[in-house]
Design an enzyme around this catalytic site. Structure first.
Site, PDB file in Angstrom:
ATOM      1  CE  LYS A  13      -2.398  -0.701   3.686  1.00  0.00           C
ATOM      2  NZ  LYS A  13      -1.900  -2.059   3.990  1.00  0.00           N
ATOM      3  NE  ARG A  88      -5.635   2.161  10.718  1.00  0.00           N
ATOM      4  CZ  ARG A  88      -4.731   1.287  10.303  1.00  0.00           C
ATOM      5  NH1 ARG A  88      -5.047   0.010  10.253  1.00  0.00           N
ATOM      6  NH2 ARG A  88      -3.519   1.660   9.948  1.00  0.00           N
ATOM      7  NE  ARG A 127       7.877  -5.244   4.379  1.00  0.00           N
ATOM      8  CZ  ARG A 127       6.642  -4.762   4.206  1.00  0.00           C
ATOM      9  NH1 ARG A 127       5.957  -4.289   5.241  1.00  0.00           N
ATOM     10  NH2 ARG A 127       6.084  -4.762   3.004  1.00  0.00           N
ATOM     11  NE  ARG A 133       9.887  -4.398  10.742  1.00  0.00           N
ATOM     12  CZ  ARG A 133       8.942  -3.853   9.965  1.00  0.00           C
ATOM     13  NH1 ARG A 133       7.820  -4.514   9.759  1.00  0.00           N
ATOM     14  NH2 ARG A 133       9.129  -2.688   9.394  1.00  0.00           N
ATOM     15  NE  ARG A 144       1.032  -7.230  11.268  1.00  0.00           N
ATOM     16  CZ  ARG A 144       2.192  -7.150  10.617  1.00  0.00           C
ATOM     17  NH1 ARG A 144       3.203  -7.933  10.970  1.00  0.00           N
ATOM     18  NH2 ARG A 144       2.341  -6.303   9.628  1.00  0.00           N
TER      19      ARG A 144
END
Length: 200
Positions: A13, A88, A127, A133, A144
Site C-alpha cells: 500500500k 479503518r 522483510r 524483526r 494480523r
C-alpha cells in the site's frame, strides 16, 4: 482525483500510494504520517493526541476523524488526495463520506490491492528477516492478516455497493502493479464520466 487505497499488510500500500499520488499529482495522506508529524506540531489537537499517545491510550475514532478532516482541509488537497490507513471502521467510513459530501468532494474511487495470503506471509517474513524483526513470525503475521480481513471486508462491501471499489492484483513487480492500478483507475474514471453524460 480523490482516492482511498486499501490492502492487507504486505500488499505494498505505502509503495503504491506514493506512486499513485505522484502519477495524478495529489498528496498521499497516511494517518500514521499525520500522527508522527503531531509529535512536534504545536496545535491544540496535536497536544491532545500527544497526551493520549504518551499515556499509552487509544486515539478514538472521533479524534482520528478530526485529524483527517483537518488534513483534507489544507490547500494541497484542493485538487485531490489519496488516503491510506484510514478509514479503518464503518464509523470512520460514514464520517469521512459525510464530510466529503458536505464539502462537495466525494471519493471517486477506492483501490483495493488483492494479494494471496501465503505470498504475503512469505513477503512479510522476508522483510522481518531483513529488518531484524524477531517478533514478526508466521503466526503473528497470519493473525494480523486475519484481523485485517475481518475488519476490512465490511468496509470494502460498502464501497463495492456504492460502485467505488476498484480491485487490483497487488502481487508482482512494483512497476507492474502500478501500471495495473493506473489502467484500472483510468477505466473507472471513464466509466463514471460516461454514466454522468448518458441521457436518463
Amino acid at each position: 482525483m480523490r482516492l482511498l487505497i486499501m490492502g492487507p499488510p504486505g500488499a505494498g500500500k505505502g509503495t503504491q500510494a506514493k506512486r499513485i499520488a505522484e502519477h495524478y499529482g495529489i498528496p498521499a495522506i497516511s494517518t500514521g504520517d499525520i500522527f508522527r508529524a503531531m509529535k512536534s506540531a504545536d496545535t491544540p489537537l496535536a497536544r491532545q493526541v500527544r497526551a493520549i499517545m504518551e499515556s499509552g491510550g487509544y486515539v478514538s475514532d472521533e479524534i482520528t476523524n478530526e485529524i483527517v478532516k483537518d488534513r483534507l482541509a489544507q490547500s494541497d488537497c484542493a485538487a485531490g488526495f489519496l488516503l491510506y490507513g484510514n478509514p479503518r471502521t464503518l464509523q470512520q467510513v460514514g464520517t469521512l463520506d459525510d464530510y466529503l459530501a458536505e464539502t462537495g468532494r466525494p471519493l471517486e474511487a477506492v483501490v483495493s490491492l488483492l494479494a494471496d495470503t501465503d505470498e504475503v506471509v512469505a513477503r512479510l517474513l522476508r522483510r522481518a528477516e531483513i529488518d531484524g524483526r524477531s517478533d514478526d513470525n508466521e503466526e503473528t503475521i497470519r493473525v494480523r492478516l486475519q484481523v485485517y480481513a475481518e475488519q476490512t471486508e465490511p468496509l470494502l462491501e460498502v464501497y463495492r455497493s456504492s460502485g467505488l471499489l476498484v480491485e487490483v492484483d497487488g502481487l508482482g513487480e512494483v512497476d507492474e502493479v502500478s501500471e495495473r492500478v493506473f489502467v484500472a483507475l483510468d477505466t473507472h474514471r471513464r466509466r463514471q464520466t460516461s454514466e454522468l453524460v448518458e441521457p436518463q
